[in-house]
Design an enzyme around this catalytic site. Structure first.
Site, PDB file in Angstrom:
ATOM      1  N   LYS A 139       0.836  -1.207   0.000  1.00  0.00           N
ATOM      2  CA  LYS A 139       0.000   0.000   0.000  1.00  0.00           C
ATOM      3  C   LYS A 139       0.868   1.254   0.000  1.00  0.00           C
ATOM      4  CE  LYS A 139      -3.626  -2.693   2.211  1.00  0.00           C
ATOM      5  NZ  LYS A 139      -4.283  -3.148   3.451  1.00  0.00           N
ATOM      6  N   ASP A 194     -10.811   2.464   4.122  1.00  0.00           N
ATOM      7  CA  ASP A 194     -11.027   1.025   3.932  1.00  0.00           C
ATOM      8  C   ASP A 194     -12.521   0.718   3.838  1.00  0.00           C
ATOM      9  OD1 ASP A 194      -9.059  -0.827   3.435  1.00  0.00           O
ATOM     10  OD2 ASP A 194      -8.429  -1.026   5.531  1.00  0.00           O
ATOM     11  N   GLN A 210      -4.555  -1.960   9.760  1.00  0.00           N
ATOM     12  CA  GLN A 210      -4.334  -3.250   9.110  1.00  0.00           C
ATOM     13  C   GLN A 210      -4.831  -4.388  10.004  1.00  0.00           C
ATOM     14  OE1 GLN A 210      -3.102  -3.761   5.889  1.00  0.00           O
ATOM     15  NE2 GLN A 210      -3.722  -5.863   6.273  1.00  0.00           N
TER      16      GLN A 210
END
Ligand code: NAP
Length: 293
Positions: free
Chosen positions: A53, A120, A97
């Protein structure tokens, strides 16, 4: 003839498009978009995902920051860090994460993220807005799959889509997106999970089969209808001494056995994975443009 839904190639194309947009845009905050990632502990796969990312951000000209914390950070400690990012005007969007250590309630942490910075797309407000077809950040993996289908002009309207897996981050949002009245959508959707009886009866009826259960090569020839579109979300590391890194990545679908049967199929690696990263960049761009909230 079977065609490959090639996420590696498409994600590169979209990254180049984003790079151009970033270079040509004057953003409301007067600086390039800035993505932050919270990484807890030392899980190898999580580290790899975050690295991908961050590298993708660098490629498209976005700023990025990784905040690393020890495995034993407390839930309250992590919530404080989330709050700091919510209030930090130099950050447009951030991710936590997953998975988090067992002593931390992931739902509590994800719900603490400001929905306007939740690139997200996991916050209940974004999930709710998605469900109502209102502007929102879409969850990155389902969004990447939608893009993959759209850019390859795969017809979905009126098709029977079977999704295996009902996780909050993949299967469930995927099932909602495929049933929406939208360019990619308008499917009749069946959502399967571990309590589903006679899974094969459902998968055999699928025009579009989206597999997200996390079991290596679980879906084989006998599960698949001829001409089906197969989307393989699964990523499992299998030990392999022939590989330099000691493992190889395998999907939830037995690619070699199934590919000759279907019309379209995603490879693993190089299918859904790179599209997930690109979706995160697209959401970060929207956040910096203040296009959703
Ligand atoms: P998860 O939270 O573990 O959910 C797995 C789902 O599969 C659950 O709903 C479970 O049912 C269902 N399931 C398990 N065994 C089953 C069976 N035998 N028959 C039918 N359903 C079954 O997993 P996830 O986070 O959604 O991830 C799934 C896979 O996708 C993993 O391999 C993960 O690494 C991968 N992934 C890939 C990406 C990417 O970017 N490519 C992104 C995210 C995840 P129950 O609900 O009944 O337990």
């Amino acid at each position: 003839m079977t065609q490959l839904l090639n996420g590696k190639v498409l994600s590169q194309q979209i990254k180049d498009e984003i790079k151009e947009t970033v270079a040509q845009t004057t953003f409301p905050n007067g600086r390039p978009p800035h993505l932050a990632a919270i990484l807890v502990g030392d899980d190898g796969a999580s580290r790899t995902y975050v690295n991908h990312k961050i590298k993708a951000c660098e490629y498209v000209g976005m700023n990025s920051t990784v905040l690393r914390f020890e495995q034993d950070i407390t839930e309250d400690g992590l919530l404080d860090e989330v709050q700091k990012l919510n209030e930090d005007h130099s950050i447009d969007g951030f991710i936590v994460q997953l998975p988090l250590p067992n002593h931390i309630n992931s739902d509590r942490v994800l719900q603490a993220i400001d929905p306007a910075k939740d690139v997200d797309g996991f916050h209940p407000i974004n999930i709710g807005r998605m469900t109502l077809n209102l502007p929102s950040y879409l969850p990155a993996t389902p969004m990447g799959i939608i893009t993959l289908l759209e850019r390859n002009n795969v017809e979905t309207s009126g098709k029977h889509c079977v999704v295996i897996g009902r996780s909050n981050i993949v299967g469930r949002p995927m099932s909602i997106l495929m049933s929406r009245s939208a360019k990619v959508g308008n499917c009749t959707v069946t959502l399967c999970h571990s309590r589903t009886k006679d899974l094969e009866q459902h998968t055999k009826a699928a025009d579009i089969l989206i597999v997200a259960l996390g079991k290596a090569e679980f879906i084989d020839k006998h599960h698949v209808k001829e001409g089906a579109v197969i989307i393989d979300v699964g990523i499992t590391r299998i030990e392999d001494d022939n590989m330099k890194r000691g493992f190889r990545l395998v999907g939830d679908v037995h690619f070699d056995n199934v590919q000759e049967l279907c019309s379209w199929i995603t490879p693993v690696p190089g299918g859904v994975g790179p599209m997930t990263v690109v979706s995160l960049l697209q959401n970060t761009l929207l956040a910096a443009q203040k296009a959703v909230y």
